[in-house]
Design a protein around this motif. Sequence first.
Motif, PDB file in Angstrom:
ATOM      1  N   GLN A 119      20.665 -25.010  15.388  1.00 32.95           N
ATOM      2  CA  GLN A 119      19.708 -24.001  15.493  1.00 32.95           C
ATOM      3  C   GLN A 119      19.113 -24.083  16.952  1.00 32.95           C
ATOM      4  O   GLN A 119      19.121 -22.708  17.721  1.00 32.95           O
ATOM      5  CB  GLN A 119      18.918 -23.609  14.265  1.00 32.95           C
ATOM      6  CG  GLN A 119      18.436 -22.307  14.219  1.00 32.95           C
ATOM      7  CD  GLN A 119      17.652 -21.971  12.906  1.00 32.95           C
ATOM      8  OE1 GLN A 119      16.619 -22.738  12.818  1.00 32.95           O
ATOM      9  NE2 GLN A 119      18.016 -20.927  12.259  1.00 32.95           N
ATOM     10  N   ALA A 182      23.730 -19.334  15.119  1.00 28.09           N
ATOM     11  CA  ALA A 182      22.331 -19.910  15.030  1.00 28.09           C
ATOM     12  C   ALA A 182      21.728 -19.400  13.658  1.00 28.09           C
ATOM     13  O   ALA A 182      20.841 -20.096  12.967  1.00 28.09           O
ATOM     14  CB  ALA A 182      21.702 -19.400  16.143  1.00 28.09           C
ATOM     15  N   GLN A 185      24.780 -20.424  10.467  1.00 28.47           N
ATOM     16  CA  GLN A 185      25.246 -21.979  10.510  1.00 28.47           C
ATOM     17  C   GLN A 185      26.346 -22.250   9.648  1.00 28.47           C
ATOM     18  O   GLN A 185      26.193 -23.214   8.916  1.00 28.47           O
ATOM     19  CB  GLN A 185      24.124 -22.794  10.356  1.00 28.47           C
ATOM     20  CG  GLN A 185      22.897 -22.725  11.337  1.00 28.47           C
ATOM     21  CD  GLN A 185      21.786 -23.620  11.173  1.00 28.47           C
ATOM     22  OE1 GLN A 185      21.533 -24.277  10.092  1.00 28.47           O
ATOM     23  NE2 GLN A 185      20.931 -23.958  12.184  1.00 28.47           N
ATOM     24  N   ARG A 188      27.155 -27.076  11.994  1.00 26.63           N
ATOM     25  CA  ARG A 188      26.091 -28.024  12.630  1.00 26.63           C
ATOM     26  C   ARG A 188      26.491 -29.020  13.502  1.00 26.63           C
ATOM     27  O   ARG A 188      27.458 -29.612  13.429  1.00 26.63           O
ATOM     28  CB  ARG A 188      25.211 -28.324  11.544  1.00 26.63           C
ATOM     29  CG  ARG A 188      24.621 -27.201  10.623  1.00 26.63           C
ATOM     30  CD  ARG A 188      23.730 -27.733   9.531  1.00 26.63           C
ATOM     31  NE  ARG A 188      23.280 -26.563   8.639  1.00 26.63           N
ATOM     32  CZ  ARG A 188      23.869 -26.405   7.628  1.00 26.63           C
ATOM     33  NH1 ARG A 188      24.850 -27.170   7.250  1.00 26.63           N
ATOM     34  NH2 ARG A 188      23.473 -25.402   6.780  1.00 26.63           N
TER      35      ARG A 188
END
Length: 352
Positions: A119, A182, A185, A188
């Motif tokens: 993020q 972001a 998600q 990741r």
Amino acid sequence: MPAVVLGLAFLIGVLAFRLVFGLLTRAVAKRDLFWRSLVSRTRRPLRMGLVVFFLAIGVAVAPLDAAWRELAQHALLIAFIILVAWVVYTALNIWTTVRLRKFSLDAEDNFLARKHVTQSRILVRLTGWLLLIVTISAILMTFPGVRQWGVSLLASAGAAGIVVGFAFQPVLKNLIAGIQLAITQPIRIDDAVIVEGEWGWIEEITGTYVVIKIWDWRRLIVPLSYFIEQPFQNWTRDGSSLIGGVLLYLDHCADIGRIRDKMNEICRESELWDGNVCHLQVNDFRERVMEIRILASARNAPRTYDLRCEIREKLITWIQREMPEALPRTRETVSVDAANSVTAPGIEVVGG
């Protein structure tokens, strides 16, 4: 005379920077790496800020005519806009570093670390692009001709907006995809994924593409929009732990109970097993063999793969040594026509 004043102002700005930066460096010399890197990162913005500040004072006191004074003030205004954007971006990077200090991707259970790192990196890159666009726009708007052109463009924004939209469709698509990634998600950093038939880990997420490290160290480059528009497999979406499967094909006479006991022993003795899942089941019967499926869990994808290999190697070695009759065999029924014919050793006569 004006050049002397401006040169003196510039030298004072450089000397002030060296003094302030030296004091800050001494203040953090005995502190940890974070504070030293913090001072190091602010070195260039600090130098530019002090030089611009003293140059602004020099322009104000120097005996310049109106044209040169206006030109110098315009140049200082542009430098100030660049400085503000630089300070904002540096502050964002420092904040990200502070926020991510408590997370480690090297931990065995790194689910939260992957979430926050992903993020933060996406938001930093998107913010960097937005800052660049805003900074260039602000600099251009300081020129009267460009400002007038912008007003004229806004008057015909309908048609121009459609043209610009089509021209920048790939860029805008990746920008929107980055914002969606972001927030939602679906992937990741360090996720184990299967994309286009290739298995690997998410190594890097940039503002326009994603780098996937394939198991054989190749790199697969995929645009950001792919993960919004196309289906893919994410093995570590909700956690780092994975269940690995091992398939064995054994003879129907294999002793399942003994094989299950040996498998449990291998799991207990393995450093890779996380203590959660260790099961053996007869998955299918076929004409010549039966299919046995073994499931075992580990904390992350690499450990799961290694655990599968360990179970497969140790179990087949034990079967070869302790239960060779469980290995697949081919059975045939031979019909003997002559009553006194001699059969080969090892062939059993069925039905007299």
